[in-house]
Design a protein around this motif. Structure first.
Motif, PDB file in Angstrom:
ATOM      1  N   ASP A   7       0.841  -1.196   0.000  1.00 43.86           N
ATOM      2  CA  ASP A   7       0.000   0.000   0.000  1.00 43.86           C
ATOM      3  C   ASP A   7       0.877   1.247   0.000  1.00 43.86           C
ATOM      4  O   ASP A   7       1.481   1.586   1.021  1.00 43.86           O
ATOM      5  N   GLU A   9       1.290   5.065   0.019  1.00 44.75           N
ATOM      6  CA  GLU A   9       0.496   6.210   0.453  1.00 44.75           C
ATOM      7  C   GLU A   9       1.408   7.309   0.981  1.00 44.75           C
ATOM      8  O   GLU A   9       2.595   7.070   1.236  1.00 44.75           O
ATOM      9  N   TYR A  51      -1.043  -1.032  -4.363  1.00 37.93           N
ATOM     10  CA  TYR A  51      -2.229  -0.207  -4.163  1.00 37.93           C
ATOM     11  C   TYR A  51      -1.748   1.200  -3.813  1.00 37.93           C
ATOM     12  O   TYR A  51      -1.094   1.399  -2.784  1.00 37.93           O
ATOM     13  N   HIS A  77      -5.633   2.841  -3.936  1.00 36.95           N
ATOM     14  CA  HIS A  77      -5.702   2.910  -2.475  1.00 36.95           C
ATOM     15  C   HIS A  77      -6.458   4.172  -2.062  1.00 36.95           C
ATOM     16  O   HIS A  77      -6.245   4.702  -0.981  1.00 36.95           O
ATOM     17  N   HIS A  81      -4.993   9.341   1.670  1.00 31.95           N
ATOM     18  CA  HIS A  81      -4.985   8.310   2.701  1.00 31.95           C
ATOM     19  C   HIS A  81      -5.765   8.725   3.933  1.00 31.95           C
ATOM     20  O   HIS A  81      -6.195   7.874   4.717  1.00 31.95           O
ATOM     21  N   ARG A 108      -8.292  -1.005  -2.636  1.00 28.41           N
ATOM     22  CA  ARG A 108      -8.144  -1.315  -1.211  1.00 28.41           C
ATOM     23  C   ARG A 108      -8.355  -0.032  -0.420  1.00 28.41           C
ATOM     24  O   ARG A 108      -7.687   0.968  -0.653  1.00 28.41           O
ATOM     25  N   SER A 130     -10.300  -5.053   0.744  1.00 27.41           N
ATOM     26  CA  SER A 130     -10.365  -4.115   1.866  1.00 27.41           C
ATOM     27  C   SER A 130     -10.818  -4.757   3.166  1.00 27.41           C
ATOM     28  O   SER A 130     -11.190  -4.053   4.103  1.00 27.41           O
TER      29      SER A 130
END
Length: 261
Positions: A7, A9, A51, A77, A81, A108, A130
């Motif tokens: 992920d 972010e 993601y 993603h 965030h 996700r 998710s």
């Protein structure tokens, strides 16, 4: 097969622990970690799924292009965030596709929070990863959700892997805190039961997080971070390959499921 995912972010987690971190530092830490991940995957000859938030991708498009050029999958993603609106589902997919030049099929939610599956379908996603189908104090209780993939609102749901029976989560924190021998045993049991393992990590785990004044994280977050985590993930991949486990992107796994069903 083993589905590795990361992920990417803006690294905002220190805010949860009362620490300030500049946006430039958030981007830099995530970027450094992503480059470590890409090197690990290249050395092992393994493909994975990333993601990514649209916010990160807009500020580091060269990293997104590298992910695509090295044969990995890009998924969404979210747009940011720390902020979510239903319209971000479509907006993030379109922005990522614009930057990467490839279709984005997976989603996700940040922090594995609940998301309306009807909105996921309307935004054009094929699959959603998710759900962590376990209990994590203060975060979620998903014992009522299936352990393995299922369909909801025409979207294939791919929960994060948990062990059979007791549903012990095989997620990023487990890779930091469990003895690797025990973790491999749990992963092998899950692989035998389910035929696949869905694992997720974050680029910032590949930074030394044991900096209390800077990040304020508890011991279970900082343990085995930075170089130690590079060794752990590299060792896990080597072990899995020695067991003849196959690695694949999440999208390719989803395609196989759809072909059979």
């Amino acid at each position: 097969m083993i589905l590795l995912s990361f992920d990417i972010e803006e690294f905002d987690m220190p805010f949860e622990y009362g620490k300030d971190i500049s946006f430039n530092d958030q981007l830099a830490i995530s970027t450094t970690g992503t480059l470590h991940i890409l090197q690990i995957l290249k050395s092992a000859g393994v493909k994975a799924t990333f993601y990514c938030t649209a916010n990160y991708a807009m500020h580091r498009p060269e990293i997104i292009k590298q992910i695509i050029n090295e044969g990995h999958e890009l998924a969404s993603h979210g747009y940011y965030h720390t902020d979510f609106k239903p319209e971000h589902l479509l907006q993030s997919r379109l922005k990522l596709e614009e930057i990467a030049g490839v279709p984005v099929k997976g989603y996700r939610m940040a922090r594995m929070m609940p998301v309306d599956e009807r909105e996921i379908e309307k935004a054009g996603y094929i699959y959603n990863s998710s759900i962590n189908p376990t209990w994590l104090p203060g975060r979620y209780n998903n014992f009522s959700k299936p352990r393995t993939w299922f369909y909801n609102s025409n979207v294939l749901q791919l929960p994060s892997s948990v062990s059979p029976l007791i549903r012990f989560p095989l997620f990023w924190l487990s890779f930091h805190n469990l003895p690797m021998g025990l973790l491999k045993w749990l992963c092998a049991a899950t692989y035998r039961k389910d035929g696949y393992i869905n694992l997720y990590f974050h680029p910032w785990e590949f930074t030394d997080l044991n900096q209390p004044e800077r990040f304020g994280f508890p011991g279970y977050v900082v343990r085995n971070s930075g170089d130690a985590f590079i060794k752990r993930l590299t060792g896990f991949i080597t072990w899995a390959k020695s067991k003849n486990y196959q690695f694949a992107t999440t999208g390719s796994f989803v395609n196989k499921v759809q072909a059979k069903h």
